[in-house]
Design a protein around this motif. Structure first.
Motif, PDB file in Angstrom:
ATOM      1  N   ARG A   1     -24.797 -24.114  -9.286  1.00  0.00           N
ATOM      2  CA  ARG A   1     -24.269 -24.818 -10.333  1.00  0.00           C
ATOM      3  C   ARG A   1     -22.952 -25.368  -9.421  1.00  0.00           C
ATOM      4  O   ARG A   1     -22.717 -26.638  -9.564  1.00  0.00           O
ATOM      5  CB  ARG A   1     -23.625 -24.003 -11.371  1.00  0.00           C
ATOM      6  N   ILE A   2     -22.078 -24.792  -8.698  1.00  0.00           N
ATOM      7  CA  ILE A   2     -20.997 -25.338  -8.087  1.00  0.00           C
ATOM      8  C   ILE A   2     -21.433 -26.229  -6.927  1.00  0.00           C
ATOM      9  O   ILE A   2     -20.912 -27.242  -6.742  1.00  0.00           O
ATOM     10  CB  ILE A   2     -20.352 -24.087  -7.532  1.00  0.00           C
ATOM     11  N   THR A   3     -22.830 -25.907  -6.275  1.00  0.00           N
ATOM     12  CA  THR A   3     -23.174 -26.689  -5.022  1.00  0.00           C
ATOM     13  C   THR A   3     -23.363 -27.968  -5.734  1.00  0.00           C
ATOM     14  O   THR A   3     -23.211 -29.203  -5.204  1.00  0.00           O
ATOM     15  CB  THR A   3     -24.399 -26.025  -4.423  1.00  0.00           C
ATOM     16  N   GLU A   4     -24.312 -28.185  -6.843  1.00  0.00           N
ATOM     17  CA  GLU A   4     -24.642 -29.460  -7.402  1.00  0.00           C
ATOM     18  C   GLU A   4     -23.411 -30.174  -7.884  1.00  0.00           C
ATOM     19  O   GLU A   4     -23.233 -31.496  -7.944  1.00  0.00           O
ATOM     20  CB  GLU A   4     -25.582 -29.118  -8.607  1.00  0.00           C
ATOM     21  N   ALA A   5     -22.260 -29.492  -8.519  1.00  0.00           N
ATOM     22  CA  ALA A   5     -20.926 -30.199  -8.742  1.00  0.00           C
ATOM     23  C   ALA A   5     -20.207 -30.991  -7.851  1.00  0.00           C
ATOM     24  O   ALA A   5     -20.033 -32.087  -7.868  1.00  0.00           O
ATOM     25  CB  ALA A   5     -20.183 -29.157  -9.624  1.00  0.00           C
ATOM     26  N   LEU A   6     -20.150 -30.097  -6.674  1.00  0.00           N
ATOM     27  CA  LEU A   6     -19.663 -30.653  -5.420  1.00  0.00           C
ATOM     28  C   LEU A   6     -20.436 -31.919  -4.964  1.00  0.00           C
ATOM     29  O   LEU A   6     -19.766 -32.870  -4.384  1.00  0.00           O
ATOM     30  CB  LEU A   6     -19.468 -29.581  -4.390  1.00  0.00           C
ATOM     31  N   PHE A   7     -21.744 -31.983  -4.883  1.00  0.00           N
ATOM     32  CA  PHE A   7     -22.612 -32.957  -4.474  1.00  0.00           C
ATOM     33  C   PHE A   7     -22.309 -34.252  -5.469  1.00  0.00           C
ATOM     34  O   PHE A   7     -22.398 -35.313  -4.908  1.00  0.00           O
ATOM     35  CB  PHE A   7     -24.137 -32.616  -4.659  1.00  0.00           C
ATOM     36  N   SER A   8     -22.409 -33.959  -6.726  1.00  0.00           N
ATOM     37  CA  SER A   8     -22.247 -34.913  -7.772  1.00  0.00           C
ATOM     38  C   SER A   8     -20.782 -35.381  -7.832  1.00  0.00           C
ATOM     39  O   SER A   8     -20.596 -36.396  -8.585  1.00  0.00           O
ATOM     40  CB  SER A   8     -22.887 -34.618  -8.837  1.00  0.00           C
ATOM     41  N   GLY A   9     -19.853 -34.509  -7.716  1.00  0.00           N
ATOM     42  CA  GLY A   9     -18.648 -34.821  -8.250  1.00  0.00           C
ATOM     43  C   GLY A   9     -18.206 -34.464  -9.712  1.00  0.00           C
ATOM     44  O   GLY A   9     -17.392 -34.935 -10.162  1.00  0.00           O
ATOM     45  N   ASP A  10     -19.100 -34.020 -10.480  1.00  0.00           N
ATOM     46  CA  ASP A  10     -19.196 -34.127 -11.741  1.00  0.00           C
ATOM     47  C   ASP A  10     -18.981 -32.285 -11.972  1.00  0.00           C
ATOM     48  O   ASP A  10     -19.917 -31.655 -11.762  1.00  0.00           O
ATOM     49  CB  ASP A  10     -20.570 -34.409 -12.494  1.00  0.00           C
ATOM     50  N   ALA A  11     -17.829 -32.019 -12.694  1.00  0.00           N
ATOM     51  CA  ALA A  11     -17.229 -30.682 -13.082  1.00  0.00           C
ATOM     52  C   ALA A  11     -17.869 -30.132 -14.598  1.00  0.00           C
ATOM     53  O   ALA A  11     -17.383 -29.181 -14.803  1.00  0.00           O
ATOM     54  CB  ALA A  11     -15.903 -30.691 -12.695  1.00  0.00           C
ATOM     55  N   SER A  12     -18.548 -31.176 -15.175  1.00  0.00           N
ATOM     56  CA  SER A  12     -18.940 -30.813 -16.482  1.00  0.00           C
ATOM     57  C   SER A  12     -19.638 -29.466 -16.740  1.00  0.00           C
ATOM     58  O   SER A  12     -19.688 -29.042 -17.911  1.00  0.00           O
ATOM     59  CB  SER A  12     -19.469 -32.045 -17.271  1.00  0.00           C
ATOM     60  N   GLU A  13     -20.354 -29.052 -15.694  1.00  0.00           N
ATOM     61  CA  GLU A  13     -21.240 -28.068 -15.999  1.00  0.00           C
ATOM     62  C   GLU A  13     -20.573 -26.502 -15.451  1.00  0.00           C
ATOM     63  O   GLU A  13     -21.067 -25.457 -15.652  1.00  0.00           O
ATOM     64  CB  GLU A  13     -22.501 -28.216 -15.046  1.00  0.00           C
ATOM     65  N   LEU A  14     -19.243 -26.683 -14.854  1.00  0.00           N
ATOM     66  CA  LEU A  14     -18.638 -25.702 -14.205  1.00  0.00           C
ATOM     67  C   LEU A  14     -17.646 -24.958 -15.414  1.00  0.00           C
ATOM     68  O   LEU A  14     -16.981 -25.625 -15.958  1.00  0.00           O
ATOM     69  CB  LEU A  14     -17.638 -26.126 -13.043  1.00  0.00           C
ATOM     70  N   GLY A  15     -17.874 -23.728 -15.262  1.00  0.00           N
ATOM     71  CA  GLY A  15     -17.110 -22.813 -16.021  1.00  0.00           C
ATOM     72  C   GLY A  15     -15.605 -22.831 -15.483  1.00  0.00           C
ATOM     73  O   GLY A  15     -15.340 -23.000 -14.219  1.00  0.00           O
ATOM     74  N   GLU A  16     -14.544 -22.451 -16.152  1.00  0.00           N
ATOM     75  CA  GLU A  16     -13.142 -22.138 -15.696  1.00  0.00           C
ATOM     76  C   GLU A  16     -13.207 -21.048 -14.677  1.00  0.00           C
ATOM     77  O   GLU A  16     -12.390 -21.644 -13.629  1.00  0.00           O
ATOM     78  CB  GLU A  16     -12.366 -21.485 -17.076  1.00  0.00           C
ATOM     79  N   SER A  17     -13.925 -20.038 -14.681  1.00  0.00           N
ATOM     80  CA  SER A  17     -13.914 -19.284 -13.532  1.00  0.00           C
ATOM     81  C   SER A  17     -14.330 -19.911 -12.292  1.00  0.00           C
ATOM     82  O   SER A  17     -14.193 -19.512 -11.085  1.00  0.00           O
ATOM     83  CB  SER A  17     -14.654 -17.871 -13.999  1.00  0.00           C
ATOM     84  N   ASP A  18     -15.520 -20.769 -12.386  1.00  0.00           N
ATOM     85  CA  ASP A  18     -16.125 -21.430 -11.271  1.00  0.00           C
ATOM     86  C   ASP A  18     -15.065 -22.263 -10.762  1.00  0.00           C
ATOM     87  O   ASP A  18     -14.752 -22.206  -9.499  1.00  0.00           O
ATOM     88  CB  ASP A  18     -17.190 -22.290 -11.701  1.00  0.00           C
ATOM     89  N   LEU A  19     -14.163 -23.115 -11.527  1.00  0.00           N
ATOM     90  CA  LEU A  19     -13.028 -23.753 -10.862  1.00  0.00           C
ATOM     91  C   LEU A  19     -12.009 -22.967 -10.082  1.00  0.00           C
ATOM     92  O   LEU A  19     -11.565 -23.586  -9.062  1.00  0.00           O
ATOM     93  CB  LEU A  19     -12.533 -24.857 -11.976  1.00  0.00           C
ATOM     94  N   GLU A  20     -11.579 -21.779 -10.809  1.00  0.00           N
ATOM     95  CA  GLU A  20     -10.651 -21.194 -10.119  1.00  0.00           C
ATOM     96  C   GLU A  20     -11.070 -20.638  -8.967  1.00  0.00           C
ATOM     97  O   GLU A  20     -10.347 -20.529  -7.993  1.00  0.00           O
ATOM     98  CB  GLU A  20     -10.240 -19.943 -11.100  1.00  0.00           C
ATOM     99  N   GLN A  21     -12.424 -20.177  -8.864  1.00  0.00           N
ATOM    100  CA  GLN A  21     -12.984 -19.723  -7.523  1.00  0.00           C
ATOM    101  C   GLN A  21     -13.114 -20.692  -6.523  1.00  0.00           C
ATOM    102  O   GLN A  21     -12.795 -20.333  -5.261  1.00  0.00           O
ATOM    103  CB  GLN A  21     -14.454 -19.092  -7.990  1.00  0.00           C
ATOM    104  N   LEU A  22     -13.276 -21.906  -6.651  1.00  0.00           N
ATOM    105  CA  LEU A  22     -13.385 -22.967  -5.681  1.00  0.00           C
ATOM    106  C   LEU A  22     -12.061 -23.146  -4.968  1.00  0.00           C
ATOM    107  O   LEU A  22     -11.982 -23.081  -3.952  1.00  0.00           O
ATOM    108  CB  LEU A  22     -13.564 -24.245  -6.212  1.00  0.00           C
ATOM    109  N   ALA A  23     -11.163 -22.803  -5.863  1.00  0.00           N
ATOM    110  CA  ALA A  23      -9.410 -22.971  -5.143  1.00  0.00           C
ATOM    111  C   ALA A  23      -9.562 -21.647  -4.215  1.00  0.00           C
ATOM    112  O   ALA A  23      -9.019 -21.714  -3.194  1.00  0.00           O
ATOM    113  CB  ALA A  23      -8.519 -23.166  -6.180  1.00  0.00           C
ATOM    114  N   LEU A  24      -9.792 -20.653  -4.622  1.00  0.00           N
ATOM    115  CA  LEU A  24      -9.806 -19.205  -4.024  1.00  0.00           C
ATOM    116  C   LEU A  24     -10.500 -19.215  -2.688  1.00  0.00           C
ATOM    117  O   LEU A  24     -10.339 -18.819  -1.635  1.00  0.00           O
ATOM    118  CB  LEU A  24     -10.049 -18.254  -4.777  1.00  0.00           C
ATOM    119  N   ASP A  25     -11.713 -19.735  -2.779  1.00  0.00           N
ATOM    120  CA  ASP A  25     -12.669 -19.890  -1.643  1.00  0.00           C
ATOM    121  C   ASP A  25     -12.361 -20.975  -0.464  1.00  0.00           C
ATOM    122  O   ASP A  25     -12.830 -20.964   0.461  1.00  0.00           O
ATOM    123  CB  ASP A  25     -14.107 -20.776  -2.232  1.00  0.00           C
TER     124      ASP A  25
END
Length: 433
Positions: free
Chosen positions: A321-345
């Motif tokens: 899910r995160i991989t697809e979001a970064l490829f498309s630039g669309d965060a609509s399918e990402l949960g809050e924890s996904d977005l928080e994790q991206l910053a930590l990653d």
């Protein structure tokens, strides 16, 4: 599967056997019924890393062939430190720290084998080593080891030959402790096979000899190759550090990306090492990739299989899910924890107030955050409609519409904006209002 399955043949077909004692005898021994085997994992951190996957999955392969795996957590040996092919002495950690790490690793190894109906065990060697006294250990164990032979072990010789290195008596005795583990498991549980990385060959052979001398046991040793990359760089390391099995240390997304970025020269070998796909199926994938145009399929198969093994279907779904979001630039399918994790990653990210950015042009906002070196790169991208903010494409006319582009109405979870510039650059903004 059952013990009728030729596990040795399968390991050989995968390139997973480095050395073994009594090759023909071992194959015959394994075909004669359910056998108990073990592999040790020392707690040198609060998680295992992907270098431990080969032996962990090997335990599972033996279990699928009908045998009983024992995962040994080195609560005792972890207090000493294995000198095998290490350039210098390990730092000794406190008993409390090692005990805490041992508990976490015990839980970690438990996810790779099936414990139903007593089909596997996890043990801690501190349970028996901690009961020994020094005189008993020297008389019952130490007398069976020749110092001359120990010094001639390749791993010890390298340390002794390295200028300014040497080896302490503490680490020198590590071989005795690991050998005693094998003898003890043979005596307790009729464990007749030890497996480990190729760097453990000397310790494993020591255990084979000790079990025979102390208990007359017919036991065997088998080593697995240490994983290397074709370009000579170290396996399991990235710019951001070690790839861990714990999701708290390496997220499922980063884990998935590591395997997705495997080099073509390594991917088919890694499919054989790190998955349970039949060798014939892996060979078919390689043949298909050789005749296909574009990106090979092997990397995505590898990433999916290994991420599923370590992080389950939920972790794999999040990674994709995160991989697809970064490829498309669309965060609509990402949960809050996904977005928080991206910053930590380690995804480039910025915390900023809406007041600080709303009156600036996008060229300045994206340059100031380090996404580009100069605003003209943003201007060029806007001219190609190659900037996306939470999936919405921005053009040249949007350069001065920063207030609208970062309005709270368009934020994910009230604060997040995933900005994509071109094909590869992503930046996560957390905006306070």
């Amino acid at each position: 599967m059952s013990n009728e399955w030729d596990v040795i043949g399968d390991l050989q077909a995968r390139g997973l056997i480095n050395q073994m004692t009594g090759e023909d005898q071992l194959a015959e021994h394994l075909s004669g019924g359910v056998r108990t085997l073990y592999c040790g994992f020392d707690p040198t951190a609060d998680s295992l890393h992907i270098g431990s996957l080969v032996p962990l999955l090997a335990l599972r392969r033996f279990q699928l062939a009908g045998h009983k795996p024992v995962a040994l957590v080195g609560g005792a040996t972890g207090l000493i430190g294995d000198p095998s092919f290490k350039a210098q002495e390990r730092k000794l950690n406190t008993a409390d720290v090692v005990a805490g790490w041992a508990d976490k690793i015990r839980a970690q190894v438990s996810q790779f084998v099936d414990f139903e109906n007593d089909r596997a065990e996890v043990v801690n060697n501190l349970d028996w080593v901690g009961q020994l006294n020094l005189i008993e250990f020297l008389r019952d164990v130490g007398k069976h080891f020749s110092v001359n032979n120990m010094i001639n072990k390749e791993s010890v010789k390298q340390r002794l030959d390295r200028e300014g290195a040497g080896i302490s008596y503490t680490e020198f005795t590590y071989m005795l402790l690991q050998s005693y583990d094998f003898a003890e498991l043979y005596n307790r549980s009729q464990c007749t096979l030890q497996i480990g990385g190729s760097d453990q060959w000397g310790n494993i052979v020591g255990g084979v000899d000790l079990a025979r001398k102390m208990y007359g046991g017919q036991v065997f040793g088998l080593t697995l190759p240490l994983v290397t990359k074709s370009d000579g760089t170290k396996f399991g390391k990235t710019e951001s550090g070690t790839i861990w099995l714990s999701a708290d240390k390496t997220s499922p997304y980063m884990f998935y990306q590591f395997w997705l970025n495997t080099a073509d020269a390594d991917v088919y070998k890694f499919l054989k090492y790190f998955t349970f796909l039949p060798v014939s199926q892996i060979d078919d994938i390689e043949q298909q990739d050789a005749h296909a145009e574009g990106r090979p399929q092997a990397q995505s198969v590898l990433a999916e299989e290994v991420t599923r093994l370590v992080h389950g279907e939920t972790g794999l779904a999040a990674a994709k899910r995160i991989t697809e979001a970064l490829f498309s630039g669309d965060a609509s399918e990402l949960g809050e924890s996904d977005l928080e994790q991206l910053a930590l990653d380690g995804l480039p990210s910025t915390n900023v107030s809406y007041e600080a950015l709303k009156d600036q042009p996008l060229t300045s906002v994206l340059a100031d955050c380090g996404m580009v070196k100069a605003g003209r790169e943003v201007k060029d991208a806007l001219g190609r409609n190659a900037v996306w903010i939470n999936g919405l494409a921005k053009g040249a006319g949007d350069n001065m519409s920063t207030a609208e582009s970062f309005s709270q109405a368009g934020a994910r979870y009230g604060r997040f904006f995933l900005v994509k510039l071109g094909k590869k650059k992503n930046h996560l903004f957390s905006v306070s209002y």
